[in-house]
Design a protein around this motif. Structure first.
Motif, short mmCIF file in Angstrom:
data_model
loop_
_atom_site.label_atom_id
_atom_site.label_comp_id
_atom_site.label_asym_id
_atom_site.label_seq_id
_atom_site.Cartn_x
_atom_site.Cartn_y
_atom_site.Cartn_z
N LEU A 66 0.79 -1.23 0.09
CA LEU A 66 0.01 0.10 -0.15
C LEU A 66 0.90 1.08 0.16
N GLY A 67 2.10 0.94 0.11
CA GLY A 67 3.12 2.26 0.22
C GLY A 67 3.34 3.00 1.29
N ASP A 68 2.99 2.31 2.49
CA ASP A 68 3.14 2.72 3.75
C ASP A 68 4.38 2.22 4.60
N VAL A 69 5.63 2.69 3.94
CA VAL A 69 6.79 2.15 4.49
C VAL A 69 7.26 2.56 5.99
N ASP A 70 6.66 3.76 6.61
CA ASP A 70 6.82 3.85 8.04
C ASP A 70 5.98 2.87 8.92
N SER A 71 4.83 2.26 8.58
CA SER A 71 4.22 1.31 9.47
C SER A 71 4.77 0.22 9.18
N ALA A 72 5.39 -0.34 8.00
CA ALA A 72 6.26 -1.43 8.00
C ALA A 72 7.39 -1.24 8.90
N ARG A 92 17.01 -0.17 0.85
CA ARG A 92 16.00 -0.14 -0.02
C ARG A 92 14.49 0.44 0.41
N LEU A 93 14.47 0.09 1.85
CA LEU A 93 13.08 0.64 2.45
C LEU A 93 13.06 2.20 2.62
N GLN A 94 14.45 2.88 2.79
CA GLN A 94 14.37 4.32 2.70
C GLN A 94 14.20 4.77 1.39
N LYS A 95 14.58 4.27 0.20
CA LYS A 95 14.58 4.64 -1.02
C LYS A 95 13.18 4.62 -1.46
N GLN A 96 12.35 3.53 -1.08
CA GLN A 96 11.05 3.29 -1.32
C GLN A 96 10.07 4.36 -0.70
N LYS A 97 10.51 4.84 0.43
CA LYS A 97 9.92 5.79 1.42
C LYS A 97 10.10 7.21 0.65
N GLU A 425 -6.12 -10.58 12.38
CA GLU A 425 -5.94 -9.72 13.39
C GLU A 425 -4.77 -9.49 14.24
N LEU A 426 -4.09 -8.94 14.57
CA LEU A 426 -3.03 -8.60 15.41
C LEU A 426 -3.29 -7.55 16.48
N ASP A 427 -2.95 -7.50 17.81
CA ASP A 427 -3.34 -6.53 18.57
C ASP A 427 -2.29 -5.43 18.32
N PHE A 428 -1.14 -5.67 17.71
CA PHE A 428 -0.20 -4.50 17.57
C PHE A 428 -0.30 -3.86 16.14
N ILE A 429 -1.48 -4.14 15.42
CA ILE A 429 -1.67 -3.76 14.02
C ILE A 429 -2.09 -2.25 14.18
N PRO A 430 -1.38 -1.23 13.52
CA PRO A 430 -1.71 0.17 13.55
C PRO A 430 -3.03 0.06 13.01
N GLU A 431 -3.86 1.16 13.77
CA GLU A 431 -5.24 1.24 13.21
C GLU A 431 -5.52 1.82 11.95
N VAL A 432 -4.53 2.55 11.48
CA VAL A 432 -4.79 3.22 9.99
C VAL A 432 -5.02 2.04 9.07
N LEU A 433 -4.03 1.00 9.48
CA LEU A 433 -3.93 -0.18 8.42
C LEU A 433 -5.06 -1.29 8.83
N SER A 434 -5.90 -1.21 9.73
CA SER A 434 -6.96 -2.11 10.08
C SER A 434 -8.13 -2.01 9.19
N GLY A 435 -8.20 -1.28 8.03
CA GLY A 435 -9.64 -1.27 7.23
C GLY A 435 -9.26 -1.77 5.93
N ASN A 436 -8.97 -0.99 4.91
CA ASN A 436 -9.18 -1.57 3.59
C ASN A 436 -7.97 -2.64 3.49
N SER A 437 -6.56 -2.81 4.04
CA SER A 437 -5.63 -3.56 3.78
C SER A 437 -6.03 -4.94 4.41
N LYS A 438 -7.00 -5.16 5.21
CA LYS A 438 -7.39 -6.25 5.88
C LYS A 438 -8.27 -7.14 4.81
N GLN A 439 -7.91 -8.52 4.40
CA GLN A 439 -8.68 -9.20 3.58
C GLN A 439 -9.12 -10.37 4.52
#
Length: 712
Positions: A66-72, A92-97, A425-439
């Motif tokens: 999803l392009g969210d390098v900071d959360s990863a 590689r992570l910083q270049k993608q960020k 679902e993980l209790d440490f998953i950031p709330e911002v990623l708990s919507g559309n990214s979950k399948q």
């Protein structure tokens, strides 16, 4: 293409272990333990201990896609900080960020991208790897070239495929670092399908399961995890290991060497790493597993949790029931009048012995279980049951069969687990990623996407199908016959099948012969020789007289009179394989299509065996993936009727028998192959494979042309 015999009991255990490991089923009821592992130099991967690690990897992967390098990166720092010690990966992570910040297009994000360059990307480029600084200067061009310019020198950097590349690469690294391998069943399925596809391509004929395998095993693989420079120095590896790995997962020789280096010389670990790079469609795999579990009676076909049924307001025995006119209820139920009593979620109806709750909103379908209906075993009289219907004797017999199959005392129904679906679902998953990214794939979604009845028109006229339109009724009858056969209650099986379909055994006489074999052997084991001989003369003899292929198994069955030992006979009876064969045949007559997973396993096991015949060697990894246990089919006295059974029962039921040229040895290993390779030295074979980059079978045939001389 032919099909291979399958040990369905072993497959059941692998599927249950997979469903538990992925938390797809409610494991409130203990199941039978998995089969004992066969002797092997490799031990199977741990089953469910890595579940949370696998969820972590999936969440990091989704974040990067999803392009969210900071959360990863935050998840990595919190749960696998040592992975970020590899500056190559961090660069590689910083270049993608940096690219993702520019992609957003706002002035604020552009300032953040410049800050990322100064504080993170530039310092990391200095010591990541030799080419990193040149890549750093190149990516600066993204400031002046637009992301939509496909001709720019940084078009590849702007491409969103870079997200998936780095996500796949990081997944491979994390999987090896955390030992977060998928369950054995998932790994074995990848391996078997891969070999199946390769075999069909090599032999030049189309795969009979191509419509399934193309969708299930994705074509692209994840990037291979690479080594840090400190690990490049490694001792030379055995050429046997290199070639085994290269041909098992379709690598070049150098790719196999690199994989062994990454695994520090551990062949099994390298194999698991490479196999995990192959990707399965998770949603399709869940559908296949669910369909198989329902068919085998592992999970119930009703997808509503018990808590919901108890909260729906139905008080069994309280009178909140609807009784169809012309039907009677057992005396254990409180008396109710003909009429209808509705509640908030639906209404309950009793139609002879069949009861189900059909809510008007069609949201749920409940089959009533664990009721106070009086029950009986097949040998008990049915005097407690009154049949007030006018449907005739045949309908009454079907009702009695259904009552027995729905009875809690059968045990099998109560052991069925509840399918809960995939909830990642993980209790440490950031709330911002708990919507559309979950399948998530819920049980209701599966029910909508799978037509588990898949009722095809039977080849012969079958009155049962006309009488019973309910999918649940058909499944209960099929599973009830399987359970009875598995318990060795052959006489009851014959009686009940004749009650619901008098023509069944006329078209499946081999199954009748096998059931009568079981009855005969049980009587011998109990010391009732006269009863056993009566069964032989009344049933086995006439059946063998009409089918000469049954004469040999009849003779071997009669030999049991010489050794009337109950334990020995019980061990010699292949009740589970007989039960499966019966289930397939009964299911086909009821219009229940065989699960697609059974077709995949049967076809891929066959091509697995044929492939290693061509390779003229034994599979080094079949013990690790428990493929050897799937091939351990011991049918003893029933084995000689295989060809006829395949013709008369169903073309797919040949898994219950093993012909003499494919029978496994006592230790479960494949018999040695007699081939031209026997005359070739193994070192010569390996030398030709190495220097000519040639498959093993081709190397052996080439050596045979030159009298085994590799130099020539």
């Amino acid at each position: 293409m032919d099909s291979a015999p399958v040990n369905w009991e072993a497959l059941d255990a692998l599927v249950i272990e997979f469903a538990k490991s992925e938390h797809l089923i409610d494991d409130s009821v203990s199941s039978s333990p998995p089969p004992s592992p066969s002797p092997s130099s490799c031990s199977p991967p741990p089953p469910s201990s890595s579940y949370r690690s696998r969820l972590l990897i999936r969440q990091i992967r989704r974040s990067l896609e999803l392009g969210d390098v900071d959360s990863a990166t935050d998840l990595l720092r919190a749960h696998a900080p040592s992975v970020l010690d590899d500056h190559r990966l961090l660069f590689r992570l910083q270049k993608q960020k940096f690219i993702e910040l520019l992609r957003r297009g706002t002035a604020e994000d552009r300032d953040s991208a410049i800050d990322c360059l100064r504080t993170a990307l530039a310092p990391c480029a200095l010591d990541a790897y030799p080419e990193a600084y040149e890549e750093f200067k190149h990516v600066l061009l993204a400031f002046i070239y637009d992301k939509d310019d496909q001709t720019s020198p940084v078009a590849n950097e702007w491409s969103e495929t870079r997200r998936f590349d780095i996500a796949g690469f990081l997944s491979s690294v994390l999987r090896a670092h955390l030992h977060a391998y998928d369950p054995v069943f998932s790994m074995a399925l990848r391996y078997l399908i891969s070999i199946h596809n390769g075999f069909c391509f090599r032999q030049g004929f189309p795969s009979p399961i191509a419509d399934l395998t193309v969708r299930l095993l994705l074509e692209e693989r994840e990037p291979a995890a690479t080594l840090q420079e400190s690990l490049y120095e490694a001792p030379p590896f055995d050429e046997v290991d290199i070639q085994a790995l290269a041909h098992a997962v379709e690598l070049t020789r150098q790719g196999a060497v690199d994989s062994l280096r990454f695994a520090k010389g551990d062949l099994c670990r390298a194999f698991q790493n490479e196999l995990s790079r192959m990707r399965l469609d998770a949603s399709m795999l869940d559908e296949l597993v669910y369909e198989y579990c329902v068919y085998r009676g592992i999970v119930g076909s009703d997808l509503v949790p018990p808590s919901e049924s108890s909260a729906s307001g139905m008080q069994f025995g309280s009178g909140q029931l609807k009784v169809e006119p012309g039907c009677c209820v057992s005396r254990n139920w409180s008396e109710v009048d003909s009429g209808t009593s509705k509640h908030s979620d639906g209404e309950v109806s009793i139609n002879n012995s069949h009861m189900e709750c059909s809510p008007e909103n069609n949201a749920n379908v409940l089959s009533i279980q664990n009721t106070d209906i009086e029950e009986r075993y097949p040998s008990e009289p049915s005097s407690n049951y009154e049949d007030c219907s006018t449907s005739g004797t045949h309908h009454h017999e079907i009702s009695k069969v259904l009552q027995r199959n729905r009875s809690p005392r059968t045990g099998e129904r109560n052991k069925r687990k509840r399918w809960r679906g995939r909830h990642e679902e993980l209790d440490f998953i950031p709330e911002v990623l708990s919507g559309n990214s979950k399948q998530e794939l819920s049980a209701t979604t599966l029910l909508d996407s799978i037509d588990i009845s898949k009722e095809e028109q039977p080849s012969k006229k079958l009155s049962t199908v006309d009488i019973m339109g309910s999918r649940e009724d058909k499944y209960e009858i099929m599973l009830g016959m399987k359970e009875l056969a598995g318990r060795g209650m052959a006489d009851e099986v014959v009686e009940e099948i004749n009650a619901i379909d008098p023509d069944f055994f006329a078209q499946n006489h081999v199954l009748l012969f096998q059931l009568k074999q079981v009855e005969f052997l049980k009587l011998v084991g109990s010391g009732d020789h006269s009863g056993a001989l009566k069964v032989a003369s009344s049933h086995l003899g006439p059946l063998a007289a009409s089918d000469s292929t049954l004469l040999k198994p009849l003779k071997e069955t009669l030999l049991a009179l010489l050794r009337p030992n109950e334990e020995a006979l019980r061990e010699g009876l292949p009740l589970f394989t007989l039960a499966t064969s019966l289930q397939v045949a009964v299911g086909k007559r009821l219009g229940i299509e065989e699960p697609q997973l059974m077709k995949i396993i049967r076809a891929t096991l066959y091509t697995h065996g044929e492939w290693f015949k061509l390779q003229m060697c034994k599979d080094s990894f079949e013990g690790l993936l428990k493929i050897d246990t799937l091939k351990e089919v011991k049918t003893h006295l029933l084995a000689d009727a295989d060809a006829k059974n395949a013709d008369t029962c169903t073309h797919d039921s040949s898994q219950v028998t093993v012909s003499s040229n494919s029978r496994m040895q006592e230790d479960g290993e494949s018999p040695p192959q007699v081939s031209p390779g026997d005359a070739c030295d193994e070192n010569a074979v390996l030398k030709v494979m190495e220097f000519l980059a040639m498959p093993r079978a081709d190397a052996i045939h080439l050596l045979a042309q030159y009298n085994g001389n590799a130099e020539t």
